[in-house]
Design an enzyme around this catalytic site. Structure first.
Site, PDB file in Angstrom:
ATOM      1  NE  ARG A  76      -3.588   2.462   2.317  1.00 14.90           N
ATOM      2  CZ  ARG A  76      -4.035   3.127   3.353  1.00 14.90           C
ATOM      3  NH1 ARG A  76      -3.796   2.704   4.576  1.00 14.90           N
ATOM      4  NH2 ARG A  76      -4.726   4.236   3.175  1.00 14.90           N
ATOM      5  CG  HIS A  77      -0.631   4.912  -1.344  1.00 15.19           C
ATOM      6  ND1 HIS A  77      -0.759   5.872  -0.361  1.00 15.19           N
ATOM      7  CD2 HIS A  77      -1.885   4.519  -1.648  1.00 15.19           C
ATOM      8  CE1 HIS A  77      -2.029   6.064  -0.101  1.00 15.19           C
ATOM      9  NE2 HIS A  77      -2.747   5.250  -0.868  1.00 15.19           N
ATOM     10  CG  ASN A 105      -3.637   8.098   3.491  1.00 15.43           C
ATOM     11  OD1 ASN A 105      -2.540   7.876   2.988  1.00 15.43           O
ATOM     12  ND2 ASN A 105      -4.748   7.573   3.003  1.00 15.43           N
ATOM     13  CD  GLN A 125      -5.551   9.617  -0.410  1.00 14.92           C
ATOM     14  OE1 GLN A 125      -4.586  10.282  -0.725  1.00 14.92           O
ATOM     15  NE2 GLN A 125      -5.452   8.489   0.247  1.00 14.92           N
ATOM     16  NE  ARG A 143      -3.692   7.528  -3.172  1.00 18.15           N
ATOM     17  CZ  ARG A 143      -4.652   7.888  -4.025  1.00 18.15           C
ATOM     18  NH1 ARG A 143      -4.501   8.977  -4.784  1.00 18.15           N
ATOM     19  NH2 ARG A 143      -5.753   7.172  -4.125  1.00 18.15           N
ATOM     20  CD  GLU A 183      -8.455   2.808  -3.000  1.00 20.37           C
ATOM     21  OE1 GLU A 183      -8.827   1.664  -3.363  1.00 20.37           O
ATOM     22  OE2 GLU A 183      -7.973   3.034  -1.878  1.00 20.37           O
ATOM     23  CG  HIS A 240      -4.225   2.995  -4.507  1.00 20.01           C
ATOM     24  ND1 HIS A 240      -3.773   4.270  -4.266  1.00 20.01           N
ATOM     25  CD2 HIS A 240      -3.823   2.688  -5.776  1.00 20.01           C
ATOM     26  CE1 HIS A 240      -3.125   4.720  -5.346  1.00 20.01           C
ATOM     27  NE2 HIS A 240      -3.143   3.774  -6.265  1.00 20.01           N
TER      28      HIS A 240
END
Length: 193
Positions: free
Chosen positions: A8-9, A15, A21, A58, A83, A143
């Protein structure tokens, strides 16, 4: 057998603020970049063949930082790792969503990507990865909402929240995927000792 490592980024400002997002293109924070550096240092001691990232900033920046510090090459980006699309609710907090659409906002059609649409994206990508990288170890920077949904359909989901720069490893066996590691943050724990 193919091994996939889902990453995950790193953390973003949204966040931190609790904003959804989705596919809006937000940047990493300094904390997110540091998380990626720590993960890159950890992965320098592991043998991975390449990194493929979502094309959102990201995730791409997370992949680039991890690559620079680990020596694992970035071999591409793929929009199918993006995402989940959340439509009208992208950019809002829980409080804002509940104020605008009520507590049952998730049940309304607000332009969200369906589970089936997300699964179709993953299935296409999965087939290509298995064909292109047999017996390879590939990291996929993606994501939280995407990774969790893939794991849910594979019956590997957990109540544990998927953290930024966590590593989740799947090994392809004859009968399907086997979960080897979930939401691992050992690279971040070093900082707190």
């Amino acid at each position: 057998m193919t091994t996939i490592g889902f990453i995950r980024h790193g953390s973003t400002e949204w966040n931190r603020l609790g904003k959804l997002q989705g596919q809006l293109d937000t940047d990493l924070t300094d904390e997110g970049r540091e998380q990626a550096r720590l993960l890159g240092n950890r992965l320098a001691n592991e043998s991975w063949d390449g990194i493929i990232s979502s094309d959102l900033k990201r995730a791409k920046e997370t992949a680039q930082i991890v690559s620079q510090l680990s020596g694992i090459p970035v071999i591409g980006t793929d929009s199918r790792l993006r995402e989940r699309r959340y439509g009208q609710v992208e950019g809002t907090t829980v409080a804002e969503r509940e104020e605008r659409w009520g507590p049952e906002w998730k049940l309304q059609d607000l332009g969200q990507e369906s589970d089936d649409e997300l699964w179709k994206r993953w299935s296409e990508l999965e087939s290509e990865l298995l064909e292109a990288y047999p017996n390879k170890k590939i990291l996929l920077v993606s994501h939280g909402g995407f990774i969790v949904q893939v794991l849910r359909v594979l019956r590997m989901d957990s109540e544990q929240f998927l953290q930024n720069t966590s590593l989740t490893i799947l090994l392809r066996q004859e009968k399907g995927w086997e979960l080897q590691l979930y939401n691992c943050l050992s690279h971040l724990e070093i900082v707190h000792e």
